[in-house]
Design a protein around this motif. Structure first.
Motif, PDB file in Angstrom:
ATOM      1  N   PHE A   1       0.809  -1.214   0.000  1.00 32.17           N
ATOM      2  CA  PHE A   1       0.000   0.000   0.000  1.00 32.17           C
ATOM      3  C   PHE A   1       0.846   1.268   0.000  1.00 32.17           C
ATOM      4  CE2 PHE A   1      -2.848  -3.212   1.776  1.00 32.17           C
ATOM      5  CZ  PHE A   1      -3.974  -3.002   1.010  1.00 32.17           C
ATOM      6  N   ARG A   2       2.084   1.184   0.422  1.00 27.57           N
ATOM      7  CA  ARG A   2       2.917   2.380   0.478  1.00 27.57           C
ATOM      8  C   ARG A   2       3.203   2.932  -0.916  1.00 27.57           C
ATOM      9  NH1 ARG A   2       7.334  -0.187   4.475  1.00 27.57           N
ATOM     10  NH2 ARG A   2       6.624  -2.014   3.298  1.00 27.57           N
ATOM     11  N   ILE A   3       3.310   2.072  -1.909  1.00 23.01           N
ATOM     12  CA  ILE A   3       3.532   2.556  -3.277  1.00 23.01           C
ATOM     13  C   ILE A   3       2.345   3.390  -3.733  1.00 23.01           C
ATOM     14  CG2 ILE A   3       3.854   1.814  -5.669  1.00 23.01           C
ATOM     15  CD1 ILE A   3       5.259  -0.653  -4.650  1.00 23.01           C
ATOM     16  N   THR A   4       1.151   2.905  -3.458  1.00 24.94           N
ATOM     17  CA  THR A   4      -0.045   3.631  -3.886  1.00 24.94           C
ATOM     18  C   THR A   4      -0.137   4.990  -3.200  1.00 24.94           C
ATOM     19  OG1 THR A   4      -1.130   1.487  -4.103  1.00 24.94           O
ATOM     20  CG2 THR A   4      -2.536   3.427  -4.144  1.00 24.94           C
ATOM     21  N   MET A   5       0.106   5.046  -1.908  1.00 24.96           N
ATOM     22  CA  MET A   5       0.031   6.328  -1.189  1.00 24.96           C
ATOM     23  C   MET A   5       1.074   7.319  -1.685  1.00 24.96           C
ATOM     24  SD  MET A   5      -0.944   5.303   2.766  1.00 24.96           S
ATOM     25  CE  MET A   5       0.282   4.016   2.964  1.00 24.96           C
ATOM     26  N   LEU A   6       2.314   6.839  -1.916  1.00 22.53           N
ATOM     27  CA  LEU A   6       3.368   7.745  -2.374  1.00 22.53           C
ATOM     28  C   LEU A   6       3.097   8.242  -3.789  1.00 22.53           C
ATOM     29  CD1 LEU A   6       6.501   5.954  -0.914  1.00 22.53           C
ATOM     30  CD2 LEU A   6       5.525   8.135  -0.198  1.00 22.53           C
ATOM     31  N   TRP A   7       2.518   7.417  -4.637  1.00 25.00           N
ATOM     32  CA  TRP A   7       2.163   7.882  -5.973  1.00 25.00           C
ATOM     33  C   TRP A   7       1.066   8.949  -5.907  1.00 25.00           C
ATOM     34  CZ3 TRP A   7       1.919   2.847  -9.450  1.00 25.00           C
ATOM     35  CH2 TRP A   7       3.235   2.464  -9.757  1.00 25.00           C
ATOM     36  N   ALA A   8       0.116   8.765  -5.004  1.00 27.07           N
ATOM     37  CA  ALA A   8      -0.932   9.776  -4.860  1.00 27.07           C
ATOM     38  C   ALA A   8      -0.352  11.094  -4.344  1.00 27.07           C
ATOM     39  CB  ALA A   8      -2.013   9.260  -3.915  1.00 27.07           C
ATOM     40  N   LEU A   9       0.563  11.017  -3.369  1.00 29.38           N
ATOM     41  CA  LEU A   9       1.220  12.233  -2.891  1.00 29.38           C
ATOM     42  C   LEU A   9       2.054  12.890  -3.993  1.00 29.38           C
ATOM     43  CD1 LEU A   9       2.341  10.992   0.646  1.00 29.38           C
ATOM     44  CD2 LEU A   9       0.496  12.618   0.126  1.00 29.38           C
ATOM     45  N   GLU A  10       2.700  12.072  -4.836  1.00 26.80           N
ATOM     46  CA  GLU A  10       3.476  12.630  -5.955  1.00 26.80           C
ATOM     47  C   GLU A  10       2.562  13.364  -6.930  1.00 26.80           C
ATOM     48  OE1 GLU A  10       6.539  11.118  -9.497  1.00 26.80           O
ATOM     49  OE2 GLU A  10       5.616   9.688  -8.120  1.00 26.80           O
ATOM     50  N   ALA A  11       1.366  12.822  -7.183  1.00 22.19           N
ATOM     51  CA  ALA A  11       0.417  13.499  -8.072  1.00 22.19           C
ATOM     52  C   ALA A  11       0.006  14.851  -7.501  1.00 22.19           C
ATOM     53  CB  ALA A  11      -0.805  12.610  -8.304  1.00 22.19           C
TER      54      ALA A  11
ATOM     55  N   ALA B   1      -2.419  13.272 -14.469  1.00 23.33           N
ATOM     56  CA  ALA B   1      -3.493  12.377 -14.916  1.00 23.33           C
ATOM     57  C   ALA B   1      -3.022  10.924 -14.949  1.00 23.33           C
ATOM     58  CB  ALA B   1      -3.980  12.824 -16.292  1.00 23.33           C
ATOM     59  N   LEU B   2      -1.809  10.702 -15.427  1.00 18.11           N
ATOM     60  CA  LEU B   2      -1.289   9.327 -15.485  1.00 18.11           C
ATOM     61  C   LEU B   2      -1.112   8.742 -14.086  1.00 18.11           C
ATOM     62  CD1 LEU B   2       1.366   9.676 -18.347  1.00 18.11           C
ATOM     63  CD2 LEU B   2      -0.882   8.596 -18.461  1.00 18.11           C
ATOM     64  N   LEU B   3      -0.561   9.525 -13.157  1.00 19.36           N
ATOM     65  CA  LEU B   3      -0.389   9.030 -11.793  1.00 19.36           C
ATOM     66  C   LEU B   3      -1.736   8.756 -11.128  1.00 19.36           C
ATOM     67  CD1 LEU B   3       2.591  11.169 -10.455  1.00 19.36           C
ATOM     68  CD2 LEU B   3       2.524   8.691 -10.731  1.00 19.36           C
ATOM     69  N   SER B   4      -2.733   9.559 -11.407  1.00 15.34           N
ATOM     70  CA  SER B   4      -4.071   9.306 -10.852  1.00 15.34           C
ATOM     71  C   SER B   4      -4.614   7.970 -11.342  1.00 15.34           C
ATOM     72  CB  SER B   4      -5.024  10.441 -11.249  1.00 15.34           C
ATOM     73  OG  SER B   4      -4.532  11.691 -10.797  1.00 15.34           O
ATOM     74  N   ALA B   5      -4.398   7.684 -12.632  1.00 10.59           N
ATOM     75  CA  ALA B   5      -4.855   6.400 -13.159  1.00 10.59           C
ATOM     76  C   ALA B   5      -4.063   5.242 -12.544  1.00 10.59           C
ATOM     77  CB  ALA B   5      -4.704   6.399 -14.684  1.00 10.59           C
ATOM     78  N   PHE B   6      -2.750   5.431 -12.343  1.00 11.70           N
ATOM     79  CA  PHE B   6      -1.931   4.385 -11.717  1.00 11.70           C
ATOM     80  C   PHE B   6      -2.415   4.084 -10.292  1.00 11.70           C
ATOM     81  CE2 PHE B   6       2.016   5.478 -14.441  1.00 11.70           C
ATOM     82  CZ  PHE B   6       1.426   4.856 -15.528  1.00 11.70           C
ATOM     83  N   VAL B   7      -2.757   5.144  -9.558  1.00  6.62           N
ATOM     84  CA  VAL B   7      -3.224   4.961  -8.179  1.00  6.62           C
ATOM     85  C   VAL B   7      -4.513   4.151  -8.150  1.00  6.62           C
ATOM     86  CG1 VAL B   7      -4.168   6.186  -6.183  1.00  6.62           C
ATOM     87  CG2 VAL B   7      -2.058   7.003  -7.266  1.00  6.62           C
ATOM     88  N   LEU B   8      -5.464   4.515  -8.985  1.00  6.30           N
ATOM     89  CA  LEU B   8      -6.734   3.787  -9.003  1.00  6.30           C
ATOM     90  C   LEU B   8      -6.534   2.338  -9.462  1.00  6.30           C
ATOM     91  CD1 LEU B   8      -9.796   3.919  -8.637  1.00  6.30           C
ATOM     92  CD2 LEU B   8      -9.969   4.675 -11.026  1.00  6.30           C
ATOM     93  N   PHE B   9      -5.647   2.134 -10.415  1.00  2.00           N
ATOM     94  CA  PHE B   9      -5.392   0.771 -10.898  1.00  2.00           C
ATOM     95  C   PHE B   9      -4.799  -0.096  -9.783  1.00  2.00           C
ATOM     96  CE2 PHE B   9      -2.353  -2.272 -12.682  1.00  2.00           C
ATOM     97  CZ  PHE B   9      -3.202  -3.052 -13.447  1.00  2.00           C
ATOM     98  N   ARG B  10      -3.844   0.445  -9.028  1.00  2.00           N
ATOM     99  CA  ARG B  10      -3.254  -0.333  -7.941  1.00  2.00           C
ATOM    100  C   ARG B  10      -4.284  -0.638  -6.841  1.00  2.00           C
ATOM    101  NH1 ARG B  10       1.865  -1.755  -6.996  1.00  2.00           N
ATOM    102  NH2 ARG B  10       1.263  -1.971  -4.797  1.00  2.00           N
ATOM    103  N   LEU B  11      -5.127   0.335  -6.551  1.00  6.01           N
ATOM    104  CA  LEU B  11      -6.146   0.100  -5.517  1.00  6.01           C
ATOM    105  C   LEU B  11      -7.092  -1.036  -5.910  1.00  6.01           C
ATOM    106  CD1 LEU B  11      -7.137   3.690  -4.338  1.00  6.01           C
ATOM    107  CD2 LEU B  11      -6.089   1.891  -2.968  1.00  6.01           C
ATOM    108  N   LEU B  12      -7.533  -1.049  -7.153  1.00 10.15           N
ATOM    109  CA  LEU B  12      -8.534  -2.018  -7.573  1.00 10.15           C
ATOM    110  C   LEU B  12      -7.937  -3.362  -7.977  1.00 10.15           C
ATOM    111  CD1 LEU B  12     -10.874   0.307  -9.686  1.00 10.15           C
ATOM    112  CD2 LEU B  12     -11.092  -0.376  -7.296  1.00 10.15           C
TER     113      LEU B  12
END
Length: 584
Positions: free
Chosen positions: A483-493, A513-524
């Motif tokens: 989960f830390r990867i997802t949180m850090l990507w969201a903070l980077e966005a 926009a790309l990082l937002s899509a990456f975050v949602l993809f990792r969550l789901l």
């Protein structure tokens, strides 16, 4: 019956004789009249006529412009065909005839040996006399102006002299190797002097070929690496200097082909104890000769071979190999800046990268990972800093090769470092990627600060910033997990959205926009299935809900910062989807 042709010829001869007698009589009469003073003698013509005769003003006539010269007639197809036939007949057939003469002389030697007509000494002497005579005759013809035919004759004479020198040592063993080598080297110098004297490029090519094959034909199997490498350097240096002074640029690839043919075979036969030193000496002497060529493509080939050869020469010694690789890289960058060869820095860097890869793969165990990484880091700094300095100093618009040199060295260096650190230091890979990203950020900031005021080209800055973002994103994925990867990507966005709104940089909206899509993809797709059983998690106070909450808040902040642009739609939708995923 009398022949009518002979009768007409006799009549013409009689008429010509009658005219000559009348002219002689008229000249004698004029001389008598001039002596008696009846007519004035004809004045002698002046040595030099006045440039503009002095005429009275009223007698001056208006100047009449001469008619324009008629245009030269266009060459007819028949004249082009005649020129082609002349070139083939005078040049190629002439050279084929000279080669045929040399081959015939070689068969004559063999035939004389088989039939024992003359002794070995007589055969060699006959060959030397024939070669000297033919060469002298070619020299005489060249002085008379028959240059094309004379070149073929002189080349045949040189071939006979080479053949005699080789036979004196290899066939009959009449002369020792040093004497035969000296004689054949003298023939090479003789051909060079003839070529320079009369501008005969064909004779120069034959002399070069004879010079390259002399050590091969007179080889006794004795191991002399320093002598051969020094001889090859002296031969190339002398011939290429003369060829470039005369403008014979065609001899450069000719010399490069012979050097590669002989050099690779020579380096493969080196002993282990001499492989590094002699190989480095060959690179240090041959590389500058061909790097100074007027042909750009030959410089590119020389750069690539020197970069790879430095790693092959020192297989089990990192520091000498690294010194050679760095020296070749720096030399290529300097030559590119001096001669304005834009593709050369890219070729120099790719050759350096290939050398580092070969050094790592061919090294015996254990591999010194730290030493190779230090050499790779030094090469990256040299290549990247030279490109950045050129962009700082030059106000002109950078080309595609300069932009590639901003991004490609970082990519290659990251792959090299990741591969090296994976073997012994896997925990440092994320920090390595983050440090490289920081380097690109600093370079982008410096390029922005030193950009000319009238320049609107933001591509160098964008290349640096884009490379830094990619490296930061990869560093997060390498160094962290779950989960830390997802949180850090969201903070980077969210951080990128703040930079875009703070400095009004529209190019940062696409990474958001790309990082937002990456975050949602990792969550789901990744984080959700990792804890698919809801009974195993406590209500709200769990890592899955915390990740969704941090992602939703970060993406919501990014959407609010970009609220004045349509690009805010991606983080807005992904943020709401993240919150719904956490509450589901």
């Amino acid at each position: 019956m009398p022949d009518p042709v002979h009768e007409r010829m006799d009549a013409l001869a009689t008429a010509n004789l009658r005219i000559l007698r009348r002219l002689d009589a008229i000249e004698r009469r004029l001389k008598r009249l001039e002596a008696a003073g009846a007519i004035p003698a004809e004045p002698e013509p002046p040595d030099s006529l006045p440039l503009q005769p002095e005429l009275p003003l009223q007698a001056a006539q208006p100047l009449v412009e001469p008619p324009p010269p008629a245009a030269a007639p266009a060459p007819s197809p028949s004249s082009s065909i005649d020129a082609a036939e002349t070139a083939v007949g005078l040049n190629w057939l002439n050279r084929i005839g000279a080669l045929t003469l040399v081959i015939g002389a070689a068969f004559f030697f063999k035939y004389a040996v088989d039939n024992a007509w003359i002794g070995p000494f007589g055969r060699i002497l006959l060959g030397l006399l024939a070669g000297a005579s033919v060469f002298g005759y070619g020299f005489h013809l060249c002085r008379k102006g028959h240059s094309v035919f004379a070149q073929g004759v002189s080349a045949a004479g040189l071939g006979l002299l080479y053949l005699s020198g080789w036979a004196s040592y290899s066939l009959y063993h009449l002369a020792p190797a040093p004497l035969a080598f000296t004689a054949m080297a003298g023939v090479t110098l003789l051909g060079g002097a003839f070529a320079v004297r009369f501008g005969a490029i064909a004779v120069a090519a034959l002399g070069m070929a004879g010079g390259y094959f002399t050590p091969v034909l007179l080889s006794s199997g004795e191991y002399r690496p320093w002598f051969f490498s020094s001889y090859l350097f002296i031969l190339n240096a002398g011939w290429l200097y003369v060829a470039r002074k005369r403008g014979w640029w065609k001899l450069d690839p000719y010399a490069a082909g012979f050097t590669l043919l002989l050099g690779f075979d020579f380096l493969e036969g080196l002993r282990i104890e001499h492989q590094g030193l002699v190989g480095s000496f060959c690179l240090a002497t041959q590389y500058p000769l061909f790097a100074a060529s007027p042909l750009a493509w030959l410089i590119y080939i020389a750069q690539a071979i020197a970069g790879i050869g430095g790693a092959l020469a020192w297989e089990d010694n990192v520091w000498p190999a690294g010194a050679v690789l760095l020296a070749v890289l720096a030399s290529g960058l300097a030559i590119a800046a001096r001669r304005a060869l834009r593709p050369l820095p890219l070729i120099a860097w790719l050759a350096f990268t290939a050398g580092i890869f070969l050094l790592h793969e061919n090294y015996s165990q254990p591999v010194p990972t730290g030493s190779i990484l230090v050499v790779a880091t030094a090469g990256f700094l040299i290549a990247f800093d030279s490109t950045a300095v050129r962009l700082f100093r030059n106000a002109e618009k950078p080309g595609r090769f300069e932009l590639l040199m901003l991004a490609l060295p970082g990519l290659c260096y990251f792959l090299e470092g990741y591969h090296l650190l994976s073997a012994g230091y896997p925990a440092w890979r994320g920090l390595f990627s983050a440090g490289l990203a920081l380097t690109y950020l600093v370079a982008g900031w410096l390029l922005r600060q030193n950009r000319p005021e009238d320049s609107r080209d933001n591509r160098p800055v964008l290349f640096c910033v884009g490379s830094a973002l990619v490296l930061f994103t990869v560093a997060i994925a390498i160094q962290f997990s779950g989960f830390r990867i997802t949180m850090l990507w969201a903070l980077e966005a969210a951080a990128l959205a703040w930079l875009s709104s703070r400095y009004e940089t529209a190019h940062l909206r696409l990474p958001v926009a790309l990082l937002s899509a990456f975050v949602l993809f990792r969550l789901l797709a990744i984080d959700g299935p990792a804890h698919s059983d809801p009974h195993a998690l406590s209500m709200l106070a769990n890592i899955r809900f915390l990740t969704c909450l941090v992602s939703a808040c970060s993406l919501g902040c990014a959407a609010w910062l970009l609220r004045s642009h349509v690009s805010a739609l991606a983080p807005y939708l992904c943020g709401h989807a993240s919150l719904l995923a956490g509450l589901a």
